[in-house]
Design an enzyme around this catalytic site. Structure first.
Site, PDB file in Angstrom:
ATOM      1  N   GLU A 100       0.832  -1.193   0.000  1.00  0.00           N
ATOM      2  CA  GLU A 100       0.000   0.000   0.000  1.00  0.00           C
ATOM      3  C   GLU A 100       0.872   1.250   0.000  1.00  0.00           C
ATOM      4  O   GLU A 100       1.966   1.260   0.560  1.00  0.00           O
ATOM      5  CB  GLU A 100      -0.913   0.011   1.228  1.00  0.00           C
ATOM      6  CG  GLU A 100      -1.915  -1.117   1.162  1.00  0.00           C
ATOM      7  CD  GLU A 100      -2.956  -1.065   2.265  1.00  0.00           C
ATOM      8  OE1 GLU A 100      -4.132  -1.261   1.944  1.00  0.00           O
ATOM      9  OE2 GLU A 100      -2.614  -0.826   3.428  1.00  0.00           O
ATOM     10  N   CYS A 109       3.609   8.533   1.158  1.00  0.00           N
ATOM     11  CA  CYS A 109       4.100   7.583   2.161  1.00  0.00           C
ATOM     12  C   CYS A 109       4.396   6.279   1.429  1.00  0.00           C
ATOM     13  O   CYS A 109       3.495   5.624   0.901  1.00  0.00           O
ATOM     14  CB  CYS A 109       3.021   7.415   3.228  1.00  0.00           C
ATOM     15  SG  CYS A 109       3.499   6.289   4.524  1.00  0.00           S
ATOM     16  N   CYS A 147       6.461  -6.910   7.323  1.00  0.00           N
ATOM     17  CA  CYS A 147       7.590  -6.451   8.146  1.00  0.00           C
ATOM     18  C   CYS A 147       8.089  -7.612   8.989  1.00  0.00           C
ATOM     19  O   CYS A 147       7.290  -8.425   9.444  1.00  0.00           O
ATOM     20  CB  CYS A 147       7.108  -5.300   9.046  1.00  0.00           C
ATOM     21  SG  CYS A 147       8.453  -4.428   9.875  1.00  0.00           S
ATOM     22  N   CYS A 172       5.996  -4.724  16.100  1.00  0.00           N
ATOM     23  CA  CYS A 172       5.585  -3.699  17.056  1.00  0.00           C
ATOM     24  C   CYS A 172       4.103  -3.936  17.378  1.00  0.00           C
ATOM     25  O   CYS A 172       3.293  -4.137  16.465  1.00  0.00           O
ATOM     26  CB  CYS A 172       5.817  -2.309  16.478  1.00  0.00           C
ATOM     27  SG  CYS A 172       7.539  -2.093  15.976  1.00  0.00           S
ATOM     28  N   CYS A 218       1.147  -1.824  15.759  1.00  0.00           N
ATOM     29  CA  CYS A 218       1.199  -1.579  14.306  1.00  0.00           C
ATOM     30  C   CYS A 218       0.518  -2.698  13.521  1.00  0.00           C
ATOM     31  O   CYS A 218       0.815  -3.879  13.723  1.00  0.00           O
ATOM     32  CB  CYS A 218       2.662  -1.460  13.865  1.00  0.00           C
ATOM     33  SG  CYS A 218       2.846  -1.326  12.076  1.00  0.00           S
ATOM     34  N   GLY A 222       6.829  -1.857   6.269  1.00  0.00           N
ATOM     35  CA  GLY A 222       8.193  -2.359   6.312  1.00  0.00           C
ATOM     36  C   GLY A 222       9.183  -1.470   7.039  1.00  0.00           C
ATOM     37  O   GLY A 222       8.907  -0.319   7.349  1.00  0.00           O
ATOM     38  N   SER A 224      11.237   5.934  15.461  1.00  0.00           N
ATOM     39  CA  SER A 224      10.009   5.520  16.140  1.00  0.00           C
ATOM     40  C   SER A 224      10.371   5.184  17.583  1.00  0.00           C
ATOM     41  O   SER A 224      10.718   4.050  17.895  1.00  0.00           O
ATOM     42  CB  SER A 224       9.426   4.289  15.449  1.00  0.00           C
ATOM     43  OG  SER A 224       9.013   4.636  14.159  1.00  0.00           O
ATOM     44  N   LEU A 225      10.279   6.176  18.443  1.00  0.00           N
ATOM     45  CA  LEU A 225      10.742   6.000  19.823  1.00  0.00           C
ATOM     46  C   LEU A 225       9.644   5.373  20.695  1.00  0.00           C
ATOM     47  O   LEU A 225       9.808   4.296  21.240  1.00  0.00           O
ATOM     48  CB  LEU A 225      11.196   7.352  20.374  1.00  0.00           C
ATOM     49  CG  LEU A 225      11.877   7.317  21.730  1.00  0.00           C
ATOM     50  CD1 LEU A 225      13.157   6.511  21.714  1.00  0.00           C
ATOM     51  CD2 LEU A 225      12.163   8.745  22.217  1.00  0.00           C
ATOM     52  N   HIS A 226       8.569   6.062  20.879  1.00  0.00           N
ATOM     53  CA  HIS A 226       7.336   5.571  21.506  1.00  0.00           C
ATOM     54  C   HIS A 226       7.386   5.243  22.992  1.00  0.00           C
ATOM     55  O   HIS A 226       6.345   5.002  23.599  1.00  0.00           O
ATOM     56  CB  HIS A 226       6.761   4.346  20.770  1.00  0.00           C
ATOM     57  CG  HIS A 226       6.593   4.532  19.294  1.00  0.00           C
ATOM     58  ND1 HIS A 226       6.058   5.675  18.744  1.00  0.00           N
ATOM     59  CD2 HIS A 226       6.918   3.730  18.236  1.00  0.00           C
ATOM     60  CE1 HIS A 226       6.040   5.551  17.427  1.00  0.00           C
ATOM     61  NE2 HIS A 226       6.570   4.408  17.095  1.00  0.00           N
ATOM     62  N   ASN A 254      -3.656   5.160  15.842  1.00  0.00           N
ATOM     63  CA  ASN A 254      -4.712   4.829  14.876  1.00  0.00           C
ATOM     64  C   ASN A 254      -5.116   3.376  15.079  1.00  0.00           C
ATOM     65  O   ASN A 254      -4.297   2.479  14.880  1.00  0.00           O
ATOM     66  CB  ASN A 254      -4.194   5.019  13.441  1.00  0.00           C
ATOM     67  CG  ASN A 254      -3.966   6.481  13.136  1.00  0.00           C
ATOM     68  OD1 ASN A 254      -4.844   7.316  13.307  1.00  0.00           O
ATOM     69  ND2 ASN A 254      -2.754   6.813  12.705  1.00  0.00           N
TER      70      ASN A 254
HETATM   71  N1  SAH Z   1       9.016   0.629  10.047  1.00  0.00           N
HETATM   72  C1  SAH Z   1       9.294   2.011  10.158  1.00  0.00           C
HETATM   73  C2  SAH Z   1       8.478   2.867   9.220  1.00  0.00           C
HETATM   74  C3  SAH Z   1       7.003   2.546   9.051  1.00  0.00           C
HETATM   75  S1  SAH Z   1       5.917   2.888  10.375  1.00  0.00           S
HETATM   76  C4  SAH Z   1       9.138   2.474  11.573  1.00  0.00           C
HETATM   77  O1  SAH Z   1       8.633   1.724  12.393  1.00  0.00           O
HETATM   78  O2  SAH Z   1       9.575   3.590  11.879  1.00  0.00           O
HETATM   79  C5  SAH Z   1       5.646   4.653  10.341  1.00  0.00           C
HETATM   80  C6  SAH Z   1       5.292   5.244  11.714  1.00  0.00           C
HETATM   81  O3  SAH Z   1       3.948   4.888  12.115  1.00  0.00           O
HETATM   82  C7  SAH Z   1       6.190   4.736  12.830  1.00  0.00           C
HETATM   83  O4  SAH Z   1       6.576   5.759  13.696  1.00  0.00           O
HETATM   84  C8  SAH Z   1       5.277   3.757  13.518  1.00  0.00           C
HETATM   85  O5  SAH Z   1       5.728   3.504  14.817  1.00  0.00           O
HETATM   86  C9  SAH Z   1       3.964   4.458  13.454  1.00  0.00           C
HETATM   87  N2  SAH Z   1       2.804   3.587  13.722  1.00  0.00           N
HETATM   88  C10 SAH Z   1       2.724   2.272  13.547  1.00  0.00           C
HETATM   89  N3  SAH Z   1       1.488   1.826  13.900  1.00  0.00           N
HETATM   90  C11 SAH Z   1       0.782   2.900  14.293  1.00  0.00           C
HETATM   91  C12 SAH Z   1      -0.565   3.105  14.735  1.00  0.00           C
HETATM   92  N4  SAH Z   1      -1.414   2.091  14.804  1.00  0.00           N
HETATM   93  N5  SAH Z   1      -0.964   4.351  15.066  1.00  0.00           N
HETATM   94  C13 SAH Z   1      -0.104   5.398  14.917  1.00  0.00           C
HETATM   95  N6  SAH Z   1       1.169   5.268  14.496  1.00  0.00           N
HETATM   96  C14 SAH Z   1       1.613   4.043  14.188  1.00  0.00           C
HETATM   97 FE1  SF4 Z   2       7.437  -2.769  11.195  1.00  0.00          FE
HETATM   98 FE2  SF4 Z   2       7.492  -0.103  11.609  1.00  0.00          FE
HETATM   99 FE3  SF4 Z   2       5.214  -1.501  11.961  1.00  0.00          FE
HETATM  100 FE4  SF4 Z   2       7.233  -1.786  13.675  1.00  0.00          FE
HETATM  101  S1  SF4 Z   2       6.053   0.094  13.311  1.00  0.00           S
HETATM  102  S2  SF4 Z   2       6.004  -3.462  12.786  1.00  0.00           S
HETATM  103  S3  SF4 Z   2       8.997  -1.637  12.328  1.00  0.00           S
HETATM  104  S4  SF4 Z   2       6.310  -1.226  10.034  1.00  0.00           S
END
Ligand code: SAH
Ligand code: SF4
Length: 402
Positions: free
Chosen positions: A118, A131, A138, A142, A145, A203, A257-259, A334
């Site tokens: 996508e 994007c 992946c 996480c 995600c 990814g 992506s710290l979180h 989200n």
């Molecule tokens: N794999 C890479 C890039 C893709 S994710 C990464 O993890 O950085 C892009 C961004 O969306 C990342 O910061 C990820 O942590 C965030 N993300 C993933 N799932 C999410 C969700 N359900 N709600 C909001 N942000 C999310």
């Molecule tokens: Fe993969 Fe990024 Fe999603 Fe983590 S947040 S599962 S690294 S796509």
């Protein structure tokens, strides 16, 4: 409400033997292609310049349209190569103008049924952000995600990564002389429609390093697509050994992506943290090549209700980023079907953001875009079936050992 329109470019049956596409090739890659079909060495540089212009500046889809190249060579090129792009199998348009395309990649061989990914376009008044995905699925998992629930099927090739940009520009009418589809929401400042790229689709880009590097070098080139490296952001979940390489070899803006501010919690949210804990990740950030106050690292922080959104977390976040030229990007969580978290309350997000702002950080809250079509951060997932368990494990092992 979502408008789902059938794609005009319906996927044709895959021919058994496809000619390799030149889209996505670097200058070196095009030079090789010319050598393969016997173009004399002294001519190659000039020919590469011409091909580059037609493919990446004009976006032509047919060798015959390359009028500066003689008929003979055009015929030879067409005999051996194609200008194929991923095909669009579905297009959804959100009420806010965000577009999500499901793209099908041409099959790479008899065992590849043609993976789907996508790609999302987010228009604003003065910019259009694309994007882009780097992998099908992946390897990482996480917990917040959606993509993380889809196992890695395979890495995308440079052609498939650049191809997403080319398809978006085709669909938006973003080539010289073209115009956007009727009713499309695009930037209205008179500039291009795709102005920014974020490697934030499906990814982990730093686990597909070489392909992402080659693709982004093509995208940056001023004689072609010409999206400068300051307008390209690569987001990583924290693949520490490849962070420096990304700065040295690609030179784009970095997002992390710290979180979470504690290893214990980050281990759970971003399991890669067990391999590369916060301290090592921040060290790599401090040493990111080209880092200055004008080129800050963005730290992404997803707001999960009752998990990482307390004021103590906000304070710890400010403290731990001290000394790193940084922006903090708060992302409202989200939700997706089956997700176990809730998005923080709006009040909490505001308080959190205000604390960070008062500490001197720009702290925009990322407005969720395209939620109605599951196009927002972390909602992407395609239905591509996985390959054999063996291939999957091999890929996973590869990813975890570098
Ligand atoms: N794999 C890479 C890039 C893709 S994710 C990464 O993890 O950085 C892009 C961004 O969306 C990342 O910061 C990820 O942590 C965030 N993300 C993933 N799932 C999410 C969700 N359900 N709600 C909001 N942000 C999310
Ligand atoms: Fe993969 Fe990024 Fe999603 Fe983590 S947040 S599962 S690294 S796509």
């Amino acid at each position: 409400m979502t408008a789902s329109v059938p794609a005009t470019a319906a996927p044709a049956a895959e021919p058994v033997l496809r000619r390799p596409s030149l889209v996505g090739r670097t200058r070196a890659g095009l030079t090789e292609a010319l050598a393969e079909i016997g173009v004399p060495e002294k001519e190659r540089r000039m020919r590469v310049g011409q091909l580059w212009n037609w493919i990446y500046h004009y976006g032509v889809r047919d060798f015959d349209a390359m009028t500066t190249i003689g008929k003979g060579l055009r015929g030879q090129l067409a005999e051996h190569f194609s200008l194929d792009l991923p095909s669009v199998t579905a297009e959804q348009v959100s009420t806010d103008g965000t577009r999500k395309w499901l793209m099908r990649m041409p099959s790479t061989g008899p065992h590849d049924r043609g993976a789907e990914i996508e790609c999302v376009y987010i228009p604003e008044v003065d910019r259009g952000t694309l994007c882009v995905s780097s992998q099908v699925g992946c390897t990482l998992t996480c917990t917040f995600c959606h993509t993380g629930t889809q196992r890695l099927v395979r890495n995308l090739t440079p052609g498939e990564i650049v191809g997403q940009v080319m398809v978006a520009r085709d669909r938006l009418g973003d080539w010289p002389g073209a115009s956007p589809p009727e009713g499309a929401i695009v930037p209205t400042d008179g500039g291009r429609f795709v102005t920014n790229i974020v490697m934030m689709g499906m990814g982990e880009p730093l686990y597909n390093f070489d392909a992402v590097r080659d693709a982004l070098i093509v995208v940056q080139d001023g004689d072609g697509i010409g999206i400068s490296r300051r307008r390209i952001t690569l987001s990583t979940s924290g693949v520490v050994p490849n962070i420096k390489r990304a700065g040295d070899e690609i030179g784009v803006m970095l997002a992390i992506s710290l979180h979470a501010v504690r290893d214990e919690l980050r281990d759970e949210l971003v399991p890669l943290n067990r391999k590369y804990p916060i301290r090592e990740l921040l060290d790599a950030c401090r040493n990111y090549p080209g880092l200055t106050n004008a080129r800050r690292i963005t730290f992404e922080y997803v707001m999960l209700k009752g998990v990482n959104d307390s004021m103590a977390d906000a304070k710890a976040l400010v403290k731990m980023l001290k000394g790193i030229p940084a922006k903090i990007n708060l992302i409202p969580f989200n939700p997706w079907p089956g997700s176990k978290y809730e998005c923080s309350d709006w009040d909490q997000i505001e308080q959190f953001s205000e604390y960070i702002f008062n500490a001197g950080y720009s702290s925009p809250v990322r407005t969720p875009r395209g939620r109605d079509i599951l196009a927002a951060c972390g909602q992407l997932k395609s239905q591509t079936e996985k390959l054999s368990a063996r291939e999957r494990m091999a890929l996973r092992a590869m990813a975890m050992t570098d």
